[in-house]
Write a protein that holds these residues in place. Structure first.
Motif, PDB file in Angstrom:
ATOM      1  N   GLY B 158      48.245  29.524  34.542  1.00 21.42           N
ATOM      2  CA  GLY B 158      48.121  30.906  34.109  1.00 21.42           C
ATOM      3  C   GLY B 158      47.315  31.729  35.076  1.00 21.42           C
ATOM      4  O   GLY B 158      47.197  31.405  36.244  1.00 21.42           O
ATOM      5  N   TYR B 159      46.792  32.805  34.590  1.00 20.02           N
ATOM      6  CA  TYR B 159      45.929  33.646  35.396  1.00 20.02           C
ATOM      7  C   TYR B 159      44.532  33.608  34.787  1.00 20.02           C
ATOM      8  O   TYR B 159      44.203  34.424  33.939  1.00 20.02           O
ATOM      9  CB  TYR B 159      46.427  35.091  35.396  1.00 20.02           C
ATOM     10  CG  TYR B 159      47.845  35.266  35.867  1.00 20.02           C
ATOM     11  CD1 TYR B 159      48.127  35.257  37.224  1.00 20.02           C
ATOM     12  CD2 TYR B 159      48.884  35.449  34.970  1.00 20.02           C
ATOM     13  CE1 TYR B 159      49.423  35.416  37.672  1.00 20.02           C
ATOM     14  CE2 TYR B 159      50.182  35.620  35.402  1.00 20.02           C
ATOM     15  CZ  TYR B 159      50.449  35.605  36.750  1.00 20.02           C
ATOM     16  OH  TYR B 159      51.718  35.786  37.181  1.00 20.02           O
ATOM     17  N   PRO B 160      43.689  32.652  35.195  1.00 21.01           N
ATOM     18  CA  PRO B 160      42.349  32.631  34.621  1.00 21.01           C
ATOM     19  C   PRO B 160      41.532  33.805  35.133  1.00 21.01           C
ATOM     20  O   PRO B 160      41.621  34.148  36.313  1.00 21.01           O
ATOM     21  CB  PRO B 160      41.769  31.295  35.111  1.00 21.01           C
ATOM     22  CG  PRO B 160      42.606  30.889  36.258  1.00 21.01           C
ATOM     23  CD  PRO B 160      43.894  31.628  36.203  1.00 21.01           C
ATOM     24  N   ASP B 161      40.793  34.456  34.267  1.00 19.87           N
ATOM     25  CA  ASP B 161      39.905  35.530  34.735  1.00 19.87           C
ATOM     26  C   ASP B 161      38.619  34.869  35.228  1.00 19.87           C
ATOM     27  O   ASP B 161      38.450  33.645  35.104  1.00 19.87           O
ATOM     28  CB  ASP B 161      39.678  36.562  33.627  1.00 19.87           C
ATOM     29  CG  ASP B 161      38.847  36.045  32.487  1.00 19.87           C
ATOM     30  OD1 ASP B 161      38.365  34.899  32.576  1.00 19.87           O
ATOM     31  OD2 ASP B 161      38.684  36.782  31.507  1.00 19.87           O
ATOM     32  N   GLN B 166      41.891  31.828  30.175  1.00 23.75           N
ATOM     33  CA  GLN B 166      43.265  32.149  30.578  1.00 23.75           C
ATOM     34  C   GLN B 166      43.745  33.434  29.900  1.00 23.75           C
ATOM     35  O   GLN B 166      43.628  33.594  28.691  1.00 23.75           O
ATOM     36  CB  GLN B 166      44.189  30.996  30.213  1.00 23.75           C
ATOM     37  CG  GLN B 166      45.559  31.152  30.809  1.00 23.75           C
ATOM     38  CD  GLN B 166      46.391  29.891  30.708  1.00 23.75           C
ATOM     39  OE1 GLN B 166      45.860  28.778  30.834  1.00 23.75           O
ATOM     40  NE2 GLN B 166      47.662  30.049  30.459  1.00 23.75           N
ATOM     41  N   VAL B 167      44.272  34.391  30.712  1.00 20.58           N
ATOM     42  CA  VAL B 167      44.693  35.669  30.135  1.00 20.58           C
ATOM     43  C   VAL B 167      46.204  35.840  30.151  1.00 20.58           C
ATOM     44  O   VAL B 167      46.740  36.812  29.642  1.00 20.58           O
ATOM     45  CB  VAL B 167      44.043  36.856  30.885  1.00 20.58           C
ATOM     46  CG1 VAL B 167      42.543  36.865  30.654  1.00 20.58           C
ATOM     47  CG2 VAL B 167      44.360  36.800  32.367  1.00 20.58           C
ATOM     48  N   GLY B 168      46.910  34.906  30.754  1.00 18.34           N
ATOM     49  CA  GLY B 168      48.361  34.999  30.768  1.00 18.34           C
ATOM     50  C   GLY B 168      48.915  33.686  31.261  1.00 18.34           C
ATOM     51  O   GLY B 168      48.153  32.821  31.696  1.00 18.34           O
TER      52      GLY B 168
END
Lengths: 422, 346
Positions: B158-161, B166-168
């Motif tokens: 995903g897209y970890p901030d 994980q945000v997506g």
């Protein structure tokens, strides 16, 4: 002989005479115009297949020039408005040069419309009376009306003013001033309608937003006066016409703030589209970053951003802005080029990529398109050179109605001296 | 009515593959004299002769089709019949049959059945006299749609901030997506695994954006609901091409290339008559056929029966039954264009 006929003859004779450099310039432009004659012959006989247009990208280089040049034409109002509404004395003296630029710009617009049309031989179908007009439904019919009206207004205002100067009489204010005020509003209308022409099509999400008209006007009022400043600096250098610093300063401030607003609107658009990142932002993504391996416009987009932003910061500094030898012309040229990209190829082409069914394809102009475009610009500059030269002759008093030249009170010839220059 | 039957018959003969020689003989026996044919052949060889130049002038000065009187229409049609017959060396009819009362044409397409064979595309090209190359024009486009597949290994990419939350995710290959407008697919066999197909053509919108933007009213909605173009009045501004949300319009960038032996001589003024360079064109629901009570070429050719056509005003018609009984949708319904081209599933 009637003074009006003398006016025509005297102006023509004056315009035809010039220095070697003048002839050299015209011949340089004439070369590109000749190339255009060849390009036009090819396109009008074989059809638009000589361009690289296709069913996916059906508008391209010609429409980019069309949109941009409507803005340049509208920008004459940046000279007219301060002159007659704020009574800016120094601008008022040379207001007619702005009108001449508008005439030249609309002429270029007409040339590019001819190249845009698949059937230029049938343009008469647009003439009311013998053709039929889809009015008020079609935005294009509105555009035809406002553009021709604007051309008419500028021809009448400009030449009436010059004629009155030629015979040394005051203008008839009750005739002239209403036309001036109408032309101010009309200038806004031509660019607004051109924005409506493209932003009323939901099939092209990149264009389909209500910011388009105001963005069109701010970019026009940055690019247009940039060109006017450049032409004024050239006129000041090579002719005896004095153009006051004050006039140039006012115009460069207009450029500064309109450019600033244009950059702000550009940022707003990018954030609004790219933050949610829906399908409707694909065109913008293609333009800014490239998409699916296609990135033909990316370098152009970033060039335009760099040109516009750095020109804006240059213009913000009063010291640089008032440096008429180097920094001001540089900033103006950068503004002009940046907006030419932003509002030309950067606006027209990506709206077609992807197509409404999601197909990504790229477009690069063909050789015929390029020579026709160069020729179109050369024709416009040719027209502007001749119109401006004639106008300058009248303003300087070099073209005058010799038999009965009885100057009105504040109609002294504007002759160049170093002192009044400042 | 006899006239109509005649034309129908002729068309069928043509479809069976009448040789060109026979056709010419038939034409010579008909209204066309041998002399005209000779003149036509002459015109073909020398490029232009007086008659053709005259026809060109006549066409150039004619009015918008809708505003013509019946006489002017007849004149225009005669002029075209003569020119086409000479140009293509076969007797060509240009129909001007108007819309019938009480008819509103509609179309329904079963996306469950379509196998993406594109027979409709080629039948349409043949029937409607499209330019074969430079530019190659096809009114129907069949989109290959991706069926959804989710891969387990993508789940956690995903897209970890920065805080590590994980945000997506990357598991977003959803179904029914057109990847880069895939209508150029060329497989050995159709249908392909993992795909389904979505044919598109002019939707004959009830509120057509193309009609609204046309500056000279050359494109308009006929009373039977078909959006047509008067090719002789079009100025080639391509506003309609830009405004169409369905990418249904095609433009004749150059002089169309239509080989004489492939030309379909049964034409309609507003439909499949040969076009000229610099004008827009698109699907007209084969109005040269449908106004005579026949099916469109694409309906006739479809091997799986995915295409249905009929009168929307007739409650007993097949399309009306489909609208009543099936799950039906329109493309880009949010644009309020009200297409009369429906998609459905069983």
């Amino acid at each position: 002989m009637k003074p009006i006929i003398r006016f025509a003859i005297d102006s023509l004779l004056y315009v035809a005479k010039g220095s070697a450099m003048f002839y050299g310039w015209l011949m340089f432009l004439g070369f590109f115009m000749l190339l255009m004659v060849y390009g036009a012959y090819e396109q009008f006989t074989q059809g638009m297949i000589v361009t690289n247009y296709n069913d996916q990208v059906s508008w391209g280089l010609y429409e980019a020039q069309f949109v941009f040049l409507v803005g340049v034409a509208a920008a004459a109002v940046t000279v007219v408005f301060p002159s007659y509404v704020y009574h800016h004395k120094k601008l008022k003296e040379i207001v007619v040069l702005g009108e001449m630029l508008a005439i030249a710009a609309v002429s270029m617009v007409i040339i590019f419309i001819m190249f845009h049309m698949g059937r230029p031989d049938r343009l008469w179908h647009l003439l009311p009376g013998i053709g039929i007009f889809n009015w008020p439904n079609s935005m294009l019919t509105w555009d035809v009306l406002v553009l021709n009206g604007y051309l008419g207004l500028n021809v009448v205002c400009g030449f009436y003013y010059l004629y009155k100067r030629y015979v040394g009489q005051e203008v008839n204010k009750s005739f002239y001033m209403p036309l001036v005020y109408i032309s101010i509003v009309w200038a806004l209308s031509i660019h607004t309608v051109t924005a409506f022409l493209i932003n009323t099509m939901p099939s092209r999400p990149m264009w389909f937003h209500s910011m388009m008209p105001i963005k069109f006007i701010t970019t026009a009022f940055a690019a247009g006066p940039s060109m006017i400043i450049l032409s004024f600096l050239i006129i000041r250098k090579y002719t005896k016409l004095k153009i006051a610093d004050e006039a140039i300063e006012t115009l460069s401030q207009i450029v500064t703030w309109c450019l600033g607003i244009a950059i702000f609107l550009g940022i707003s658009e990018v954030v609004t589209e790219l933050y949610p990142g829906t399908e409707h932002s694909f065109s913008l993504q293609y333009l800014i970053f490239g998409k699916h391996g296609l990135s033909g416009l990316v370098i152009w987009y970033w060039a335009s951003v760099i040109l516009m932003v750095s020109a804006f910061f240059m213009l913000l500094s009063p010291k640089l802005r008032r440096n008429h030898g180097f920094w001001l012309p540089l900033a103006c040229a950068m503004t002009f080029a940046g907006i030419w990209i932003d509002k030309g190829m950067g606006l027209v082409v990506p709206a077609f990529i992807p197509s409404p069914i999601g197909e990504f394809s790229e477009y690069t102009p063909s050789a015929i398109e390029i020579i026709n475009t160069l020729g179109g610009w050369a024709s416009g500059l040719f027209i502007y050179t001749l119109l401006a030269k004639g106008a300058i002759g009248v303003l300087l008093g070099e073209v005058k109605y010799a038999e009965k030249w009885n100057l009105a009170s504040d109609w002294q010839p504007i002759v160049h001296t170093e002192e009044t220059y400042k | 009515m006899s006239d109509i039957n005649d034309k129908d018959k002729k068309n069928q003969v043509d479809e069976k593959g009448t040789s060109r020689r026979e056709f010419l003989k038939e034409a010579a026996g008909g209204t066309l004299s041998a002399a005209t044919l000779a003149a036509g052949a002459g015109a073909l060889l020398s490029g232009k002769d007086e008659a053709e130049a005259k026809a060109t002038w006549g066409e150039w000065f004619q009015k918008n089709y809708r505003l013509m009187t019946d006489e002017e229409k007849k004149e225009a049609v005669d002029r075209l019949e003569k020119r086409y017959s000479e140009e293509y060396g076969k007797k060509t009819s240009v129909d001007s049959v108007p819309a019938q009362e009480g008819v509103l044409f509609g179309y329904a397409l079963n996306i469950q059945k379509c196998i993406g064979c594109r027979r409709c595309v080629y039948a349409c090209v043949k029937e409607n006299n499209q330019s074969r190359h430079d530019p190659e024009i096809q009114w129907i486009r069949v989109l290959k749609m991706e069926k959804g597949n989710f891969l387990q290994e993508n789940m956690d990419k995903g897209y970890p901030d920065p805080a590590g939350i994980q945000v997506g995710g990357n598991a977003y290959q959803n179904s029914g997506v057109v990847l880069e407008g895939e209508h150029y697919y060329e497989p050995e066999q159709v249908p392909e695994k993992g795909h389904f197909y979505l044919p598109m053509q002019c939707m004959q919108c009830e509120k057509p954006p193309c009609v609204k933007v046309c500056p000279v009213r050359t494109t308009y909605r006929e009373p039977d609901g078909v959006v047509v173009i008067d090719y002789n009045w079009c100025i080639g501004c391509r506003m309609c091409v830009s405004a169409c949300p369905y990418w249904a319009r095609r433009f004749n960038w150059g002089e169309p290339n239509l080989p004489a032996e492939e030309m379909n001589p049964v034409t309609h003024y507003l439909g499949n008559r040969p076009r000229m360079k610099g004008v827009a064109e698109k699907c007209t629901f084969c109005l040269q056929r449908t106004r005579q009570g026949r099916y469109t070429a694409c309906v006739e050719v479809c091997p799986v029966g995915a295409r249905k056509f009929g009168n929307l005003l007739d409650p007993e018609s097949e399309v009306r039954k489909i609208l009543e009984k099936k799950r039906v949708f329109r493309l880009k319904a949010e644009l309020n264009t009200y297409p009369k081209f429906f998609y459905f599933m069983d």
